[in-house]
Scaffold this motif. Structure first.
Motif, PDB file in Angstrom:
ATOM      1  N   VAL A  84       0.862  -1.177   0.000  1.00 15.40           N
ATOM      2  CA  VAL A  84       0.000   0.000   0.000  1.00 15.40           C
ATOM      3  C   VAL A  84       0.898   1.227   0.000  1.00 15.40           C
ATOM      4  O   VAL A  84       1.758   1.384   0.881  1.00 15.40           O
ATOM      5  CB  VAL A  84      -0.940   0.003   1.217  1.00 15.40           C
ATOM      6  CG1 VAL A  84      -1.799   1.269   1.220  1.00 15.40           C
ATOM      7  CG2 VAL A  84      -1.818  -1.240   1.209  1.00 15.40           C
ATOM      8  N   ILE A  85       0.681   2.106  -0.966  1.00 18.19           N
ATOM      9  CA  ILE A  85       1.551   3.269  -1.165  1.00 18.19           C
ATOM     10  C   ILE A  85       0.709   4.522  -1.018  1.00 18.19           C
ATOM     11  O   ILE A  85      -0.352   4.660  -1.663  1.00 18.19           O
ATOM     12  CB  ILE A  85       2.206   3.217  -2.562  1.00 18.19           C
ATOM     13  CG1 ILE A  85       2.957   1.907  -2.740  1.00 18.19           C
ATOM     14  CG2 ILE A  85       3.126   4.408  -2.779  1.00 18.19           C
ATOM     15  CD1 ILE A  85       3.379   1.634  -4.173  1.00 18.19           C
ATOM     16  N   ARG A  86       1.166   5.427  -0.181  1.00 21.32           N
ATOM     17  CA  ARG A  86       0.514   6.722  -0.032  1.00 21.32           C
ATOM     18  C   ARG A  86       1.531   7.806  -0.369  1.00 21.32           C
ATOM     19  O   ARG A  86       2.614   7.861   0.232  1.00 21.32           O
ATOM     20  CB  ARG A  86      -0.020   6.905   1.389  1.00 21.32           C
ATOM     21  CG  ARG A  86      -1.219   6.034   1.712  1.00 21.32           C
ATOM     22  CD  ARG A  86      -1.790   6.386   3.083  1.00 21.32           C
ATOM     23  NE  ARG A  86      -3.028   5.660   3.341  1.00 21.32           N
ATOM     24  CZ  ARG A  86      -3.081   4.482   3.967  1.00 21.32           C
ATOM     25  NH1 ARG A  86      -1.950   3.908   4.364  1.00 21.32           N
ATOM     26  NH2 ARG A  86      -4.231   3.896   4.182  1.00 21.32           N
TER      27      ARG A  86
ATOM     28  N   THR B 215       3.459   2.308   3.061  1.00 20.34           N
ATOM     29  CA  THR B 215       2.980   2.424   4.444  1.00 20.34           C
ATOM     30  C   THR B 215       2.645   1.066   5.042  1.00 20.34           C
ATOM     31  O   THR B 215       2.841   0.845   6.241  1.00 20.34           O
ATOM     32  CB  THR B 215       1.738   3.323   4.499  1.00 20.34           C
ATOM     33  OG1 THR B 215       0.697   2.755   3.683  1.00 20.34           O
ATOM     34  CG2 THR B 215       2.073   4.730   4.006  1.00 20.34           C
ATOM     35  N   HIS B 216       2.142   0.144   4.232  1.00 18.66           N
ATOM     36  CA  HIS B 216       1.805  -1.198   4.699  1.00 18.66           C
ATOM     37  C   HIS B 216       2.124  -2.187   3.579  1.00 18.66           C
ATOM     38  O   HIS B 216       1.994  -1.865   2.389  1.00 18.66           O
ATOM     39  CB  HIS B 216       0.313  -1.318   5.082  1.00 18.66           C
ATOM     40  CG  HIS B 216      -0.106  -0.423   6.197  1.00 18.66           C
ATOM     41  ND1 HIS B 216      -0.345   0.920   6.017  1.00 18.66           N
ATOM     42  CD2 HIS B 216      -0.331  -0.675   7.526  1.00 18.66           C
ATOM     43  CE1 HIS B 216      -0.692   1.470   7.161  1.00 18.66           C
ATOM     44  NE2 HIS B 216      -0.700   0.525   8.100  1.00 18.66           N
TER      45      HIS B 216
ATOM     46  N   PRO C 291      -8.286   1.406   5.835  1.00 15.39           N
ATOM     47  CA  PRO C 291      -8.797   1.683   4.484  1.00 15.39           C
ATOM     48  C   PRO C 291      -7.946   2.726   3.775  1.00 15.39           C
ATOM     49  O   PRO C 291      -7.489   3.704   4.369  1.00 15.39           O
ATOM     50  CB  PRO C 291     -10.222   2.199   4.747  1.00 15.39           C
ATOM     51  CG  PRO C 291     -10.590   1.645   6.083  1.00 15.39           C
ATOM     52  CD  PRO C 291      -9.317   1.608   6.869  1.00 15.39           C
ATOM     53  N   VAL C 292      -7.750   2.503   2.498  1.00 14.63           N
ATOM     54  CA  VAL C 292      -6.932   3.404   1.696  1.00 14.63           C
ATOM     55  C   VAL C 292      -7.768   4.608   1.303  1.00 14.63           C
ATOM     56  O   VAL C 292      -8.900   4.470   0.809  1.00 14.63           O
ATOM     57  CB  VAL C 292      -6.394   2.689   0.443  1.00 14.63           C
ATOM     58  CG1 VAL C 292      -5.597   3.656  -0.427  1.00 14.63           C
ATOM     59  CG2 VAL C 292      -5.535   1.504   0.853  1.00 14.63           C
ATOM     60  N   GLN C 293      -7.228   5.789   1.560  1.00 12.83           N
ATOM     61  CA  GLN C 293      -7.948   7.010   1.204  1.00 12.83           C
ATOM     62  C   GLN C 293      -8.131   7.105  -0.304  1.00 12.83           C
ATOM     63  O   GLN C 293      -7.171   6.968  -1.072  1.00 12.83           O
ATOM     64  CB  GLN C 293      -7.183   8.231   1.722  1.00 12.83           C
ATOM     65  CG  GLN C 293      -7.903   9.556   1.483  1.00 12.83           C
ATOM     66  CD  GLN C 293      -7.119  10.727   2.061  1.00 12.83           C
ATOM     67  OE1 GLN C 293      -6.011  10.549   2.567  1.00 12.83           O
ATOM     68  NE2 GLN C 293      -7.699  11.908   1.980  1.00 12.83           N
ATOM     69  N   GLY C 294      -9.333   7.321  -0.736  1.00 13.36           N
ATOM     70  CA  GLY C 294      -9.620   7.424  -2.165  1.00 13.36           C
ATOM     71  C   GLY C 294      -9.938   6.101  -2.817  1.00 13.36           C
ATOM     72  O   GLY C 294     -10.185   6.058  -4.026  1.00 13.36           O
ATOM     73  N   ALA C 295      -9.922   4.996  -2.055  1.00 16.65           N
ATOM     74  CA  ALA C 295     -10.213   3.683  -2.641  1.00 16.65           C
ATOM     75  C   ALA C 295     -11.723   3.529  -2.803  1.00 16.65           C
ATOM     76  O   ALA C 295     -12.399   2.851  -2.049  1.00 16.65           O
ATOM     77  CB  ALA C 295      -9.648   2.577  -1.758  1.00 16.65           C
TER      78      ALA C 295
ATOM     79  N   ARG D   6      -9.166  -7.276  -5.690  1.00 21.65           N
ATOM     80  CA  ARG D   6     -10.119  -6.266  -6.181  1.00 21.65           C
ATOM     81  C   ARG D   6     -11.290  -6.098  -5.219  1.00 21.65           C
ATOM     82  O   ARG D   6     -11.842  -5.000  -5.097  1.00 21.65           O
ATOM     83  CB  ARG D   6     -10.618  -6.658  -7.565  1.00 21.65           C
ATOM     84  CG  ARG D   6      -9.531  -6.618  -8.639  1.00 21.65           C
ATOM     85  CD  ARG D   6     -10.042  -7.180  -9.952  1.00 21.65           C
ATOM     86  NE  ARG D   6     -11.163  -6.406 -10.474  1.00 21.65           N
ATOM     87  CZ  ARG D   6     -12.218  -6.927 -11.090  1.00 21.65           C
ATOM     88  NH1 ARG D   6     -12.320  -8.240 -11.238  1.00 21.65           N
ATOM     89  NH2 ARG D   6     -13.180  -6.156 -11.547  1.00 21.65           N
ATOM     90  N   ARG D   7     -11.709  -7.168  -4.562  1.00 21.99           N
ATOM     91  CA  ARG D   7     -12.798  -7.051  -3.599  1.00 21.99           C
ATOM     92  C   ARG D   7     -12.334  -6.306  -2.343  1.00 21.99           C
ATOM     93  O   ARG D   7     -13.143  -5.601  -1.716  1.00 21.99           O
ATOM     94  CB  ARG D   7     -13.321  -8.439  -3.223  1.00 21.99           C
ATOM     95  CG  ARG D   7     -14.035  -9.150  -4.374  1.00 21.99           C
ATOM     96  CD  ARG D   7     -14.512 -10.536  -3.957  1.00 21.99           C
ATOM     97  NE  ARG D   7     -15.121 -11.251  -5.079  1.00 21.99           N
ATOM     98  CZ  ARG D   7     -15.628 -12.486  -5.004  1.00 21.99           C
ATOM     99  NH1 ARG D   7     -15.604 -13.138  -3.828  1.00 21.99           N
ATOM    100  NH2 ARG D   7     -16.157 -13.077  -6.058  1.00 21.99           N
ATOM    101  N   ARG D   8     -11.087  -6.467  -1.981  1.00 24.31           N
ATOM    102  CA  ARG D   8     -10.577  -5.761  -0.800  1.00 24.31           C
ATOM    103  C   ARG D   8     -10.339  -4.282  -1.112  1.00 24.31           C
ATOM    104  O   ARG D   8     -10.645  -3.420  -0.284  1.00 24.31           O
ATOM    105  CB  ARG D   8      -9.275  -6.436  -0.331  1.00 24.31           C
ATOM    106  CG  ARG D   8      -8.548  -5.697   0.801  1.00 24.31           C
ATOM    107  CD  ARG D   8      -9.313  -5.793   2.107  1.00 24.31           C
ATOM    108  NE  ARG D   8      -8.658  -5.041   3.193  1.00 24.31           N
ATOM    109  CZ  ARG D   8      -7.762  -5.539   4.030  1.00 24.31           C
ATOM    110  NH1 ARG D   8      -7.398  -6.823   3.917  1.00 24.31           N
ATOM    111  NH2 ARG D   8      -7.239  -4.797   4.977  1.00 24.31           N
ATOM    112  N   TRP D   9      -9.815  -3.975  -2.282  1.00 26.40           N
ATOM    113  CA  TRP D   9      -9.541  -2.583  -2.668  1.00 26.40           C
ATOM    114  C   TRP D   9     -10.203  -2.297  -4.013  1.00 26.40           C
ATOM    115  O   TRP D   9      -9.551  -2.337  -5.066  1.00 26.40           O
ATOM    116  CB  TRP D   9      -8.034  -2.340  -2.779  1.00 26.40           C
ATOM    117  CG  TRP D   9      -7.307  -2.423  -1.471  1.00 26.40           C
ATOM    118  CD1 TRP D   9      -7.253  -1.476  -0.496  1.00 26.40           C
ATOM    119  CD2 TRP D   9      -6.526  -3.527  -1.007  1.00 26.40           C
ATOM    120  NE1 TRP D   9      -6.479  -1.902   0.553  1.00 26.40           N
ATOM    121  CE2 TRP D   9      -6.017  -3.162   0.268  1.00 26.40           C
ATOM    122  CE3 TRP D   9      -6.197  -4.789  -1.523  1.00 26.40           C
ATOM    123  CZ2 TRP D   9      -5.213  -4.016   1.019  1.00 26.40           C
ATOM    124  CZ3 TRP D   9      -5.398  -5.626  -0.774  1.00 26.40           C
ATOM    125  CH2 TRP D   9      -4.920  -5.242   0.488  1.00 26.40           C
TER     126      TRP D   9
END
Length: 526
Positions: free
Chosen positions: A329-331, A345-346, A389-393, A477-480
């Motif tokens: 996960v990249i922010r 970040t994760h 949760p990823v912001q904007g996902a 895809r279901r997770r994000w």
């Protein structure tokens, strides 16, 4: 008697006025060296009075002839130049070496010996823009390692109109642009995975990019049967060693500045993984290192950094391998680092890949129910990934997207583009919408094993693996959920190369070194 040189004289041998001026300058240079140049006015008067000049003592044609021939003979007597093929042969006309050399100087403009004309011909081109026929340029065609062969094979380029060495694909051993013989920095990366053995040799170009010089990839299925026995099988090890022998041969033919050779999940998980790598070193000379899962995730991100645009604020990058699947996960904030891996970040590494999942559930005859079973298994693994949760996902967000780097997503892209043959240039970097990904997965699920094997972008080697990869992709895809996904035909090898080049600072040197021309070598650029 009128001067035959007065007025506009006809051209001899089709030579231009500039060529005649070159001949005159050469005759002046010969007079300075003591040779026979153009006779002075006194010698001309003596010739008209019946006293032959030294230049007129050479044998000539019969005095009877047309006025044009007489004018040619007079010009030849004054300038010592040959006419239109009317000169006598060396047997009929014995002469001393200086006189013979002077005659050659006047007869061929490209053979002037004066310093002035040498400067004129420095560009190696003759009059009228034509190349000199006697010039040949040596160029490298098969660079070899100095300690392996001890020499460089060359051949002569007969295309004389090129004033600099041609750009050659795969010729990364030397820069051969005019006046530059400095060695080129070559880097190599090898990735021995659960399913594939891949090698990449590249040369740095523009900052953050490189050009591929040589590449190799072969499906070896090193992790075949690993899930059931916990060990690498003899046949799988034999296939891998054979592929590594080819890689070793490629590396020996190049002068590699720096290389890194890694092994991933199959060697990590196998009880005999270390023993297998000792065999590899003994039989091929290659020393491979087993990397951990975190390093594998960071390398996957580094390899795809150029595919993350400046508008992206959040990205989930995944690499579906043969024995494991890495997710990062990249922010990205306002201050973006030159290394995308610094924005992770994760991350997690799922102990499941296309080989292990297809062996557990079967990959040849996959029904929709079996496909859903595989998806649910991967979803349960993702539940243990503690990531907010990823912001904007969301499906309507434009600053978040997925990046997939694996054979699964490249296969989906190839089928979506309906390619008659897999083409990396068209697949790498292509965008797929969420609906297009769903449509391709449903299309593959509707095909039987023979139909999948007949597709040129899948083939028989991946026909039993591709649906297992689609099940892992569906769980991600279901997770994000994301409205779009970018396909990356790149991965650990590109990450290894990017990190090594950045650590050595080759791109910083490339911007400052005088004469550095990274475009001298053609090839696919990454």
């Amino acid at each position: 008697m009128s001067d035959p040189d007065s007025g506009k004289a006809p051209q001899a041998d089709g030579a231009s006025e500039a060529e005649r001026r070159k001949g005159k300058s050469s005759r002046r240079a010969k007079r300075k060296r003591g040779g026979h140049g153009r006779p002075t006015a006194h010698s001309a008067e003596a010739s008209q009075a019946g006293k032959p000049s030294p230049a007129a003592t050479r044998p000539t044609e019969d005095e009877a002839g047309s006025p044009a021939k007489k004018r040619k003979r007079r010009r030849r007597a004054r300038g010592g130049a040959h006419g239109d093929g009317q000169h006598a042969s060396p047997i009929q006309q014995p002469s001393s070496a200086p006189e013979h050399r002077a005659a050659l100087d006047h007869g061929h403009p490209s053979s002037h010996k004066s310093g002035k004309n040498r400067r004129k011909h420095r560009s190696k081109r003759g009059l009228q823009g034509r190349p000199l026929a006697h010039e040949k340029t040596a160029q490298i065609v098969a660079p070899t390692n100095a300690f392996a062969a001890g020499h460089v094979q060359v051949h002569e380029d007969h295309r004389h109109d090129r004033q600099s060495m041609p750009r050659r694909e795969g010729d990364g051993q030397r820069h051969h642009a005019e006046g530059d013989s400095r060695p080129v920095d070559l880097y190599a990366a090898l990735d021995l995975g659960t399913n594939n053995c891949r090698l990449l040799i590249a040369q740095p170009t523009r900052p953050g990019q490189f050009r591929v010089i040589d590449a190799f990839s072969r499906i070896v299925r090193l992790g075949e049967g690993l899930g059931a026995s916990g060990r690498l099988s003899g046949d799988a090890m034999d296939r891998a060693v054979e592929a590594l022998r080819i890689c070793a041969a490629k590396l020996k033919t190049r002068e590699i500045r720096r290389m890194r050779l890694i092994a991933t999940e199959a060697c990590r998980a196998a009880d005999n993984g270390e023993a297998f790598l000792e065999r590899v070193t003994a039989e091929t000379g290659l020393q491979l290192e087993i990397i951990d899962r975190e390093t594998e995730a960071r390398l996957a991100v580094s390899g795809c950094s150029s595919l993350v645009g400046p508008e992206a604020r959040s990205v989930v990058l995944f690499d579906i391998g043969g024995g494991s699947s890495e997710i990062a996960v990249i922010r990205i904030g306002e201050n973006r680092s030159s290394r995308l891996a610094n924005h992770i970040t994760h991350w997690t590494s799922l102990p499941v890949g296309v080989v292990t999942l297809s062996e557990r559930h079967g990959g040849r005859d996959v029904t929709p129910e079996l496909f859903e079973t595989m998806v649910c298994e991967v979803e349960r693994m993702l539940e243990h990934f503690d990531c907010p949760p990823v912001q904007g996902a969301a499906r309507d967000s434009g600053d978040f997207h997925l990046i997939g780097t694996s054979g699964t997503v490249t296969t989906l892209a190839g089928v979506h583009l309906d390619l008659p043959r897999y083409d990396r240039r068209r697949v790498d970097g292509v965008w797929l919408s969420d609906d297009e990904v769903s449509a391709m997965q449903a299309k593959l699920l509707s095909w039987d094993f023979a139909g999948r094997a007949a597709n040129p972008c899948i083939g028989p080697d991946r026909a039993d693996l591709v649906l297992a990869g689609c099940a892992i992709l569906e769980a991600i895809r279901r997770r994000w959920p994301s409205p779009r996904m970018r396909v990356a035909d790149r991965g650990l090898r590109e990450g290894l190369l990017t990190d090594m080049m950045a650590d050595d600072g080759v791109w910083r040197r490339g911007r400052s070194r005088r004469g550095y021309r990274p475009r001298d070598v053609k090839g696919p650029q990454t």
